[in-house]
Design an enzyme around this catalytic site. Sequence first.
Site, mmCIF file in Angstrom:
data_model
loop_
_atom_site.group_PDB
_atom_site.id
_atom_site.type_symbol
_atom_site.label_atom_id
_atom_site.label_comp_id
_atom_site.label_asym_id
_atom_site.label_seq_id
_atom_site.Cartn_x
_atom_site.Cartn_y
_atom_site.Cartn_z
ATOM 1 N N LYS A 33 45.160 -80.829 -29.876
ATOM 2 C CA LYS A 33 44.241 -81.846 -30.390
ATOM 3 C C LYS A 33 42.874 -81.693 -29.725
ATOM 4 O O LYS A 33 42.760 -81.033 -28.674
ATOM 5 C CB LYS A 33 44.812 -83.243 -30.117
ATOM 6 C CG LYS A 33 44.998 -83.555 -28.627
ATOM 7 C CD LYS A 33 45.780 -84.847 -28.424
ATOM 8 C CE LYS A 33 45.917 -85.156 -26.937
ATOM 9 N NZ LYS A 33 46.830 -86.312 -26.700
ATOM 10 N N ARG A 131 50.922 -98.455 -28.022
ATOM 11 C CA ARG A 131 49.869 -97.878 -28.875
ATOM 12 C C ARG A 131 50.489 -97.696 -30.264
ATOM 13 O O ARG A 131 50.703 -98.669 -30.963
ATOM 14 C CB ARG A 131 49.363 -96.544 -28.304
ATOM 15 C CG ARG A 131 48.663 -96.688 -26.971
ATOM 16 C CD ARG A 131 47.820 -95.469 -26.567
ATOM 17 N NE ARG A 131 48.437 -94.182 -26.887
ATOM 18 C CZ ARG A 131 48.096 -93.025 -26.307
ATOM 19 N NH1 ARG A 131 47.155 -93.001 -25.370
ATOM 20 N NH2 ARG A 131 48.673 -91.899 -26.654
ATOM 21 N N TYR A 256 15.043 -88.087 -12.596
ATOM 22 C CA TYR A 256 14.635 -89.459 -12.932
ATOM 23 C C TYR A 256 14.888 -90.427 -11.774
ATOM 24 O O TYR A 256 15.860 -90.313 -11.049
ATOM 25 C CB TYR A 256 15.421 -89.947 -14.148
ATOM 26 C CG TYR A 256 15.127 -89.210 -15.423
ATOM 27 C CD1 TYR A 256 13.825 -89.143 -15.923
ATOM 28 C CD2 TYR A 256 16.147 -88.598 -16.141
ATOM 29 C CE1 TYR A 256 13.562 -88.475 -17.113
ATOM 30 C CE2 TYR A 256 15.884 -87.939 -17.337
ATOM 31 C CZ TYR A 256 14.598 -87.881 -17.810
ATOM 32 O OH TYR A 256 14.352 -87.228 -18.997
ATOM 33 N N MET A 304 20.184 -85.371 -19.881
ATOM 34 C CA MET A 304 20.927 -84.986 -21.087
ATOM 35 C C MET A 304 21.130 -83.479 -21.177
ATOM 36 O O MET A 304 22.199 -83.007 -21.582
ATOM 37 C CB MET A 304 20.191 -85.479 -22.340
ATOM 38 C CG MET A 304 20.962 -85.224 -23.628
ATOM 39 S SD MET A 304 20.062 -85.678 -25.109
ATOM 40 C CE MET A 304 19.953 -87.458 -24.935
HETATM 41 C C1 LIG Z 1 47.809 -85.808 -25.786
HETATM 42 C C2 LIG Z 1 49.252 -86.006 -25.974
HETATM 43 C C3 LIG Z 1 50.175 -85.197 -25.296
HETATM 44 C C4 LIG Z 1 49.779 -84.214 -24.214
HETATM 45 O O1 LIG Z 1 49.599 -84.913 -23.023
HETATM 46 P P1 LIG Z 1 49.318 -84.145 -21.627
HETATM 47 O O2 LIG Z 1 49.422 -85.209 -20.603
HETATM 48 O O3 LIG Z 1 47.950 -83.585 -21.754
HETATM 49 O O4 LIG Z 1 50.358 -83.106 -21.517
HETATM 50 C C5 LIG Z 1 51.517 -85.354 -25.600
HETATM 51 N N1 LIG Z 1 51.927 -86.270 -26.506
HETATM 52 C C6 LIG Z 1 51.067 -87.077 -27.161
HETATM 53 C C7 LIG Z 1 51.577 -88.061 -28.139
HETATM 54 C C8 LIG Z 1 49.704 -86.984 -26.921
HETATM 55 O O5 LIG Z 1 48.851 -87.795 -27.564
#
Ligand SMILES: *Cc1c(COP(=O)(O)O)cnc(C)c1O
Length: 368
Positions: A33, A131, A256, A304
């Site tokens: 992802k 969630r 800055y 930035m």
């Molecule tokens: C992102 C995610 C993972 C991977 O998690 P890590 O801690 O990076 O290994 C696994 N399962 C779900 C549902 C996730 O959203």
Amino acid sequence: MSLGEAVIDLGAVAANVRTVAAVAGTELMAVVKADGFGHGAVEVARAAVAAGATWLGTTSAAEALHLRSAGLTTPVLSWLHAPDEDFARLIAARVDLGVSGLTQLHAVAAAARGLGLPAQVQLKADTGLSRNGARPEDWADLVAWARKYEGEDLFRVRGVWSHLANAERPADPAVTRQIDAFEDAVRVARDAGLDPPLTHLANSAAALSLPRARFDLCRIGIALYGAGPPGLRPAMTLRSRVVNVKRVPAGTGVSYGPDHVTARPATLALLPLGYADGVPRAAEGRAEVWLGGRRCPIVGRIAMDQCVIDAGDLPVRPGDPVVLFGPGPDKPAVTDWARWAGTNPHEILTGIGARVTRRYQLGEARHR
Ligand SMILES: *Cc1c(COP(=O)(O)O)cnc(C)c1O
């Protein structure tokens, strides 16, 4: 080379897959992802699959379909759907769908009916993260409907799964409660007549250190990229070059504010990367980079597009290489940046901006 470059060692990704597989002893889902945590989803997916990962994991439909259009035929699970998701294109692309509730379940069934193809479904239980996933009181209904749709040949239920809230702390009693709740959910699904070939709960941390959470498959994200868990190889090196150098006297304001004023005469080296490139503004006053064979501090506010390195009395010149993080015992690691910015390695990696070009290498990383 552009102003900033992320060099990605696909050999490290492959080695990490093998290392986790040896420890966990299960099938692995490479979680790619967010563009493979900023490493490039397709490249990482190919390397992970070649090294033995049997599944790919994505959040969104677009990410899953991107893998398919790149020619990857490996099973993919995608788990976060828009309220008006077009499930038909996902079913047609043989993407497994995480399903978390009845509304979603019925929408997937309707899409499968319209298409004349069964949907590959993995039912998600909420075992304590609050969630996605169905809560225990809604679970029996969800699995009953899934069974019914399976009977009508609209579904193939390929998995039951959930996600841990605190896998980094295996001793936390809440982790045990989640594993127990997951086992209950699997039992309820089997009692309803489902026979899911895959049950899975573990992320990277659980895959490496929580045997009871491993079940049939572990979904590994951060371990794949080697940022965090010990014993793995960091896959990404973030590097750049000095673009300007100046010698300044004591008492010179820098960037800055100025938030920083030099305490002694110093050589300041300008680094052409800033928070738009993923150098976190919150790391001000703590961050260091690798320059001239040692660690030098970033001083003053991170802007930035750029920030300033205090190189002390080093003989630095424009064009000199700077490593923000990468493998090696002395160079900063992603975990250092996470600590400096008060965040996790995941956020550092996924924050690397689009201006930073990605370059791939296989095998042993070589870094200056
Ligand atoms: C992102 C995610 C993972 C991977 O998690 P890590 O801690 O990076 O290994 C696994 N399962 C779900 C549902 C996730 O959203």
